[in-house]
Design an enzyme around this catalytic site. Structure first.
Site, PDB file in Angstrom:
ATOM      1  N   HIS A 100      11.923  -7.865 104.202  1.00 53.35           N
ATOM      2  CA  HIS A 100      11.298  -6.612 103.786  1.00 53.35           C
ATOM      3  C   HIS A 100      12.013  -5.449 104.437  1.00 53.35           C
ATOM      4  O   HIS A 100      12.596  -5.595 105.512  1.00 53.35           O
ATOM      5  CB  HIS A 100       9.811  -6.588 104.181  1.00 53.35           C
ATOM      6  CG  HIS A 100       9.551  -6.960 105.607  1.00 53.35           C
ATOM      7  ND1 HIS A 100       9.523  -8.273 106.031  1.00 53.35           N
ATOM      8  CD2 HIS A 100       9.341  -6.199 106.709  1.00 53.35           C
ATOM      9  CE1 HIS A 100       9.288  -8.305 107.331  1.00 53.35           C
ATOM     10  NE2 HIS A 100       9.177  -7.061 107.762  1.00 53.35           N
ATOM     11  N   LEU A 101      11.955  -4.299 103.770  1.00 54.11           N
ATOM     12  CA  LEU A 101      12.409  -3.042 104.355  1.00 54.11           C
ATOM     13  C   LEU A 101      11.194  -2.244 104.772  1.00 54.11           C
ATOM     14  O   LEU A 101      10.219  -2.151 104.021  1.00 54.11           O
ATOM     15  CB  LEU A 101      13.211  -2.215 103.338  1.00 54.11           C
ATOM     16  CG  LEU A 101      14.524  -2.803 102.835  1.00 54.11           C
ATOM     17  CD1 LEU A 101      15.166  -1.835 101.833  1.00 54.11           C
ATOM     18  CD2 LEU A 101      15.480  -3.091 103.979  1.00 54.11           C
TER      19      LEU A 101
HETATM   20  P1  5GP Z   1       8.321  -7.196 110.861  1.00 53.67           P
HETATM   21  O1  5GP Z   1       7.707  -7.217 112.230  1.00 53.67           O
HETATM   22  O2  5GP Z   1       8.470  -8.596 110.318  1.00 53.67           O
HETATM   23  O3  5GP Z   1       9.612  -6.406 110.763  1.00 53.67           O
HETATM   24  O4  5GP Z   1       7.320  -6.401 109.939  1.00 53.67           O
HETATM   25  C1  5GP Z   1       6.169  -6.992 109.414  1.00 53.67           C
HETATM   26  C2  5GP Z   1       5.229  -5.875 109.075  1.00 53.67           C
HETATM   27  O5  5GP Z   1       4.240  -6.399 108.211  1.00 53.67           O
HETATM   28  C3  5GP Z   1       4.510  -5.303 110.287  1.00 53.67           C
HETATM   29  O6  5GP Z   1       4.762  -3.892 110.368  1.00 53.67           O
HETATM   30  C4  5GP Z   1       3.035  -5.612 110.034  1.00 53.67           C
HETATM   31  O7  5GP Z   1       2.163  -4.586 110.437  1.00 53.67           O
HETATM   32  C5  5GP Z   1       3.002  -5.821 108.521  1.00 53.67           C
HETATM   33  N1  5GP Z   1       2.008  -6.766 108.065  1.00 53.67           N
HETATM   34  C6  5GP Z   1       1.743  -8.005 108.571  1.00 53.67           C
HETATM   35  N2  5GP Z   1       0.770  -8.615 107.881  1.00 53.67           N
HETATM   36  C7  5GP Z   1       0.404  -7.734 106.899  1.00 53.67           C
HETATM   37  C8  5GP Z   1      -0.572  -7.799 105.849  1.00 53.67           C
HETATM   38  O8  5GP Z   1      -1.299  -8.775 105.678  1.00 53.67           O
HETATM   39  N3  5GP Z   1      -0.666  -6.708 105.043  1.00 53.67           N
HETATM   40  C9  5GP Z   1       0.122  -5.606 105.198  1.00 53.67           C
HETATM   41  N4  5GP Z   1      -0.060  -4.589 104.342  1.00 53.67           N
HETATM   42  N5  5GP Z   1       1.058  -5.521 106.169  1.00 53.67           N
HETATM   43  C10 5GP Z   1       1.198  -6.570 107.008  1.00 53.67           C
END
Ligand code: 5GP
Ligand code: ZN
Length: 114
Positions: A100-101
């Protein structure tokens, strides 16, 4: 992927505040925003990390970036600035293993990131 949270959001099996959708991607508001604008751009196909994305997905990665910049413009960030970030693996802060971005904006950012 069956128990991937972002696959489930893309399939509408769990709710999210969708801001954009097309054949290849969905974009929705981050559940734990780190800035006034914090939107995630997520491909509908499952790739755990950027390391798993091959050259054949060049178009998808380009599309994700253009969707992020289009949302930035829609949210009025194009003049003040914004950040587009992808974290790859735990060492860089990745917590959801479906690429994801992050589109972040609406406040000033520092560099280097923490
Ligand atoms: P990462 O840490 O992998 O770069 O980013 C994952 C992002 O996904 C985090 O900013 C976190 O807050 C978001 N996230 C995790 N679970 C969910 C969810 O169930 N719904 C939404 N809308 N965001 C999520
Ligand atoms: Zn997934």
């Amino acid at each position: 992927m069956a128990d991937c949270i972002f696959c489930k959001i893309a399939r509408k099996e769990i709710p999210a505040k969708l801001v954009y959708e097309d054949r290849q991607v969905v974009a929705f508001e981050d559940i734990n925003p780190q800035a006034p604008v914090h939107t995630l751009v997520v491909p509908k196909s499952h790739f755990p990390t950027l390391n798993d994305v091959g050259a054949e997905e060049e178009g998808l990665l380009g599309h994700m970036t253009l969707v992020a910049t289009r949302i930035a413009k829609d949210k009025g960030l194009h003049a003040t600035g914004y950040r587009v970030v992808a974290n790859c693996l735990e060492g860089a802060g990745q917590s959801v293993f479906h690429i994801h971005l992050h589109l972040l904006g609406g406040r000033r950012f520092t560099w280097p990131p923490g």
